[in-house]
Enzyme design. Sequence first.
Site, PDB file in Angstrom:
ATOM      1  N   TYR A   1       0.834  -1.211   0.000  1.00  0.00           N
ATOM      2  CA  TYR A   1       0.000   0.000   0.000  1.00  0.00           C
ATOM      3  C   TYR A   1       0.863   1.252   0.000  1.00  0.00           C
ATOM      4  CZ  TYR A   1       0.857   0.948   4.993  1.00  0.00           C
ATOM      5  OH  TYR A   1       1.440   1.241   6.205  1.00  0.00           O
ATOM      6  N   CYS A   2       0.225   2.378  -0.350  1.00  0.00           N
ATOM      7  CA  CYS A   2       0.908   3.679  -0.307  1.00  0.00           C
ATOM      8  C   CYS A   2      -0.091   4.711   0.222  1.00  0.00           C
ATOM      9  CB  CYS A   2       1.455   4.050  -1.687  1.00  0.00           C
ATOM     10  SG  CYS A   2       0.179   4.247  -2.944  1.00  0.00           S
ATOM     11  N   ARG A   3      -0.069   5.912  -0.313  1.00  0.00           N
ATOM     12  CA  ARG A   3      -1.006   6.928   0.144  1.00  0.00           C
ATOM     13  C   ARG A   3      -2.288   6.906  -0.681  1.00  0.00           C
ATOM     14  NH1 ARG A   3      -2.296  11.791  -1.513  1.00  0.00           N
ATOM     15  NH2 ARG A   3      -0.608  11.785  -3.021  1.00  0.00           N
TER      16      ARG A   3
END
Length: 115
Positions: free
Chosen positions: A78-80
């Site tokens: 995941y990231c932002r």
Amino acid sequence: EEGVDMMTAITAQYRKISPQLAKEMMDSGDELIILDVRTESEYNSGHIEGALLLPNEDISTKERVDVLPDTRSVILVYCRSGNRSAQASRKLASLGYINVYDFGGLNSWPYEIVQ
């Protein structure tokens, strides 16, 4: 040389999953790696509990990552916003990691995060 890259691009696959499915996998007790591919400062401002930090910029398409020794590990990325997680997932798949799941960004993560 070019032909090899084409083959990798075709065979390298990762799966896009929902935050809900990612959470179910995390809660299942199965062994897996939660991978945060944001920057260190973003990670420090809040992340999913137990997540390993590996900024997207630090993942190359040339060599496997030391912190991920087993290419068969289940890796939830995941990231932002979901942009970098897709890039990172693609890179990991091209390096031979076979169980990569991209569940997008923290923006759409309805569960708790820790500091």
